[in-house]
Design a protein around this motif. Structure first.
Motif, mmCIF file in Angstrom:
data_model
loop_
_atom_site.group_PDB
_atom_site.id
_atom_site.type_symbol
_atom_site.label_atom_id
_atom_site.label_comp_id
_atom_site.label_asym_id
_atom_site.label_seq_id
_atom_site.Cartn_x
_atom_site.Cartn_y
_atom_site.Cartn_z
ATOM 1 N N LEU A 27 6.184 8.824 0.046
ATOM 2 C CA LEU A 27 5.929 8.209 -1.267
ATOM 3 C C LEU A 27 6.929 7.104 -1.594
ATOM 4 C CD1 LEU A 27 4.896 11.317 -3.403
ATOM 5 C CD2 LEU A 27 3.432 9.682 -2.222
ATOM 6 N N PRO A 28 8.252 7.386 -1.560
ATOM 7 C CA PRO A 28 9.180 6.282 -1.836
ATOM 8 C C PRO A 28 9.130 5.190 -0.766
ATOM 9 C CG PRO A 28 10.392 8.253 -1.142
ATOM 10 C CD PRO A 28 8.977 8.668 -1.386
ATOM 11 N N ALA A 29 8.886 5.560 0.485
ATOM 12 C CA ALA A 29 8.820 4.547 1.548
ATOM 13 C C ALA A 29 7.671 3.575 1.297
ATOM 14 C CB ALA A 29 8.657 5.223 2.910
ATOM 15 N N ILE A 30 6.503 4.096 0.982
ATOM 16 C CA ILE A 30 5.358 3.239 0.682
ATOM 17 C C ILE A 30 5.589 2.458 -0.598
ATOM 18 C CG2 ILE A 30 2.910 3.254 0.012
ATOM 19 C CD1 ILE A 30 2.567 5.645 1.917
ATOM 20 N N GLY A 31 6.155 3.124 -1.612
ATOM 21 C CA GLY A 31 6.412 2.453 -2.879
ATOM 22 C C GLY A 31 7.359 1.278 -2.738
ATOM 23 N N PHE A 32 8.468 1.477 -2.028
ATOM 24 C CA PHE A 32 9.450 0.401 -1.839
ATOM 25 C C PHE A 32 8.852 -0.766 -1.054
ATOM 26 C CE2 PHE A 32 13.038 3.716 -2.124
ATOM 27 C CZ PHE A 32 13.180 3.488 -3.487
ATOM 28 N N THR A 33 8.213 -0.459 0.070
ATOM 29 C CA THR A 33 7.743 -1.538 0.939
ATOM 30 C C THR A 33 6.598 -2.330 0.308
ATOM 31 O OG1 THR A 33 6.406 0.107 2.117
ATOM 32 C CG2 THR A 33 8.516 -0.503 3.102
ATOM 33 N N SER A 34 5.678 -1.636 -0.385
ATOM 34 C CA SER A 34 4.564 -2.361 -1.001
ATOM 35 C C SER A 34 5.037 -3.214 -2.170
ATOM 36 C CB SER A 34 3.477 -1.386 -1.470
ATOM 37 O OG SER A 34 3.967 -0.498 -2.451
ATOM 38 N N THR A 35 6.049 -2.729 -2.912
ATOM 39 C CA THR A 35 6.558 -3.465 -4.067
ATOM 40 C C THR A 35 7.398 -4.663 -3.645
ATOM 41 O OG1 THR A 35 6.572 -1.453 -5.410
ATOM 42 C CG2 THR A 35 7.922 -3.291 -6.185
ATOM 43 N N LEU A 36 8.177 -4.507 -2.553
ATOM 44 C CA LEU A 36 9.129 -5.539 -2.157
ATOM 45 C C LEU A 36 8.566 -6.521 -1.131
ATOM 46 C CD1 LEU A 36 12.343 -3.325 -1.900
ATOM 47 C CD2 LEU A 36 11.710 -4.900 -3.735
ATOM 48 N N TRP A 37 7.326 -6.326 -0.694
ATOM 49 C CA TRP A 37 6.761 -7.225 0.305
ATOM 50 C C TRP A 37 6.775 -8.672 -0.168
ATOM 51 C CZ3 TRP A 37 5.436 -7.895 5.219
ATOM 52 C CH2 TRP A 37 4.586 -8.952 5.544
ATOM 53 N N ASP A 38 6.372 -8.911 -1.412
ATOM 54 C CA ASP A 38 6.287 -10.278 -1.918
ATOM 55 C C ASP A 38 7.645 -10.973 -1.922
ATOM 56 O OD1 ASP A 38 3.567 -10.242 -2.300
ATOM 57 O OD2 ASP A 38 3.686 -9.576 -4.385
ATOM 58 N N SER A 39 8.706 -10.221 -2.197
ATOM 59 C CA SER A 39 10.033 -10.841 -2.297
ATOM 60 C C SER A 39 10.791 -10.855 -0.977
ATOM 61 C CB SER A 39 10.871 -10.122 -3.361
ATOM 62 O OG SER A 39 10.981 -8.739 -3.074
ATOM 63 N N LEU A 40 10.609 -9.832 -0.138
ATOM 64 C CA LEU A 40 11.373 -9.736 1.113
ATOM 65 C C LEU A 40 10.589 -10.183 2.337
ATOM 66 C CD1 LEU A 40 13.242 -6.310 0.681
ATOM 67 C CD2 LEU A 40 14.090 -8.623 0.211
ATOM 68 N N GLY A 41 9.279 -10.170 2.260
ATOM 69 C CA GLY A 41 8.484 -10.536 3.425
ATOM 70 C C GLY A 41 8.757 -9.615 4.597
ATOM 71 N N VAL A 42 8.909 -10.187 5.778
ATOM 72 C CA VAL A 42 9.056 -9.392 6.990
ATOM 73 C C VAL A 42 10.322 -8.535 6.976
ATOM 74 C CG1 VAL A 42 10.296 -11.177 8.281
ATOM 75 C CG2 VAL A 42 8.867 -9.537 9.506
ATOM 76 N N TRP A 43 11.314 -8.912 6.190
ATOM 77 C CA TRP A 43 12.554 -8.134 6.132
ATOM 78 C C TRP A 43 12.361 -6.760 5.492
ATOM 79 C CZ3 TRP A 43 17.041 -8.693 8.561
ATOM 80 C CH2 TRP A 43 17.289 -9.923 9.186
ATOM 81 N N VAL A 44 11.205 -6.546 4.875
ATOM 82 C CA VAL A 44 10.977 -5.254 4.241
ATOM 83 C C VAL A 44 10.936 -4.122 5.269
ATOM 84 C CG1 VAL A 44 8.438 -5.136 4.288
ATOM 85 C CG2 VAL A 44 9.677 -4.233 2.313
ATOM 86 N N VAL A 45 10.609 -4.450 6.532
ATOM 87 C CA VAL A 45 10.523 -3.395 7.537
ATOM 88 C C VAL A 45 11.897 -2.809 7.863
ATOM 89 C CG1 VAL A 45 8.429 -4.390 8.533
ATOM 90 C CG2 VAL A 45 10.638 -4.947 9.528
ATOM 91 N N ALA A 46 12.971 -3.539 7.552
ATOM 92 C CA ALA A 46 14.309 -2.979 7.777
ATOM 93 C C ALA A 46 14.548 -1.742 6.920
ATOM 94 C CB ALA A 46 15.372 -4.039 7.498
ATOM 95 N N LEU A 47 13.816 -1.632 5.814
ATOM 96 C CA LEU A 47 13.953 -0.460 4.950
ATOM 97 C C LEU A 47 13.417 0.803 5.621
ATOM 98 C CD1 LEU A 47 12.789 -1.993 1.538
ATOM 99 C CD2 LEU A 47 15.137 -1.610 2.315
ATOM 100 N N LEU A 48 12.682 0.662 6.706
ATOM 101 C CA LEU A 48 12.136 1.822 7.404
ATOM 102 C C LEU A 48 13.150 2.457 8.350
ATOM 103 C CD1 LEU A 48 8.587 0.447 8.344
ATOM 104 C CD2 LEU A 48 9.308 1.626 6.252
ATOM 105 N N TRP A 49 14.192 1.701 8.737
ATOM 106 C CA TRP A 49 15.126 2.170 9.758
ATOM 107 C C TRP A 49 15.874 3.452 9.394
ATOM 108 C CZ3 TRP A 49 20.632 2.194 9.524
ATOM 109 C CH2 TRP A 49 21.240 2.558 10.717
#
Length: 395
Positions: A352-374
């Motif tokens: 839930l938080p993983a999907i929430g963070f990445t979907s919300t921050l995609w517009d601002s971080l772009g491809v760098w949002v995947v680093a939040l998955l590490w």
């Protein structure tokens, strides 16, 4: 027909799993058409995906805490869940764009999936207890294909209403429910009779080895569903850089997610030679490395990045069946269904938080949002190191 099905229980179960889990990402597969028609954005996509996850978590917790996963026949639970899931998924066609009815129906879809995925794992163990890691690899491979299937259906129906692939997923779920109902329950797990302890599904968490396996699984789950949700967005970015048409997004998305089924099956075969623990550790380490490397390579050739997405699609799921096999081996035998439901509930809770963070921050971080998955696979590896003796025995 029932006798014929029972001669080949594993193919029947994995096919039913494929059809049933096509409900999971049915929205994501049609998202480009749906969002264009109704004016929805990435945050809406995140909300719809979160609703399914929240429903699944709620359903698995109900199964675990009440013991329903072990009180009633697994085939009956699966069949009922498949029929109800088909109905609520079909209902979304009428409710799309009408909040809160649309996301409540997606929540209900998640509830029904709780009677398909973990119950399917129990069916595999009940019918084919030997080489559980290899058998569960096929099951999770079908979950992966089921996740990718809506993208394939969308690609095959481009130019047609988005409702068609949605309703197609419902038809597949009905077929899966019928197959399992005809197959019935397997002979290799004891049937529960009479009242059961309220918290029987939590018993396994008292065992250190089960907690170590669950810790690795939870870390893996932080990454998995957020990655699957991001796949169409990441593919769209690279296709735009290549000046290729957006109509290719569902085809590439299907290929990347579906290719993970190969990783599951190959990992299952390897588990028979080197053990489930080694396969899980290798896949989790590889996906952790991809989480870190991908954004740093964001300016590289789009074809290279698409290739990395295919590799990531393999590694991100290859460890999942091995974690399930190890969890089944360490859980109390009488409570395998409930124990797996608990592990699934915790694992899906972290999505839930993983999907929430990445979907919300995609517009601002772009491809760098995947680093939040590490952090997920990294922390999962730390927890999994505690497996100790069991990992050595499995190897």
């Amino acid at each position: 027909m029932m006798e014929w099905l029972r001669r080949y229980p594993l193919p029947v179960i994995v096919l039913a799993q494929l059809f049933g889990t096509s409900l999971w990402f049915s929205i994501n597969g049609v998202w480009l058409s749906l969002s264009a028609e109704l004016g929805l954005g990435e945050r809406d996509l995140g909300l719809m995906t979160l609703s399914v996850q929240a429903g699944f978590i709620t359903g698995t917790l109900v199964l675990a805490v009440t013991g329903l996963a072990d009180r009633f026949g697994a085939s009956s639970l699966f069949a009922v869940a498949g029929v109800l899931g088909a109905a609520v998924n079909g209902g979304f066609v009428l409710a799309a764009g009408h909040s809160p009815a649309d996301w409540l129906l997606r929540f209900a879809t998640g509830l029904c999936l709780a009677g398909i995925y973990p119950v399917g794992m129990k069916l595999v163990i009940a019918w084919t207890p030997r080489h559980a890691g290899a058998a569960l690899a096929w099951l999770v491979g079908m979950l992966t294909l089921g996740t990718a299937l809506p993208h394939l259906m969308r690609g095959a129906t481009l130019g047609m209403p988005w409702q068609w692939p949605m309703l197609g997923a419902s038809v597949l779920a009905l077929i899966g429910a019928g197959l399992i109902r005809c197959l019935g329950d397997g002979p290799h797990l004891p049937a529960s009779t009479g009242p059961v302890p309220l918290k029987q599904g939590l018993v396994a968490l008292r065992q250190a080895r089960f907690r170590a396996v669950a810790g690795g699984y939870v870390g893996h789950m932080w990454e998995l569903y957020a990655f699957w949700m991001l796949v169409p967005l990441l593919v769209g970015r690279e296709l735009q850089r290549l000046a290729l048409p957006g109509s290719l997004v569902p085809w590439f998305s299907f290929g990347i997610i579906a290719f993970g089924a190969v990783g599951c099956v190959v990992g299952g075969l390897l588990s028979r030679r080197i053990g489930s623990a080694r396969v899980a550790r290798g896949a989790l380490s590889s996906s952790a490395l991809l989480c870190l490397a991908y954004p740093w390579l964001g300016g590289a050739s789009p074809w290279l990045l698409l290739g990395l997405l295919f590799a990531w699609g393999v590694m991100v799921i290859a460890d999942s069946p091995q974690f399930s096999a190890l969890a089944a081996a360490t859980a109390p035998k009488a409570y395998v269904g409930s124990s797996l439901a608990v592990m699934n509930a915790i694992g899906f809770g972290i999505t839930l938080p993983a999907i929430g963070f990445t979907s919300t921050l995609w517009d601002s971080l772009g491809v760098w949002v995947v680093a939040l998955l590490w952090p997920g696979p990294w922390l999962g590896l730390l927890a999994f190191r505690r497996l100790g003796t069991l990992a050595g025995n499995s190897a």
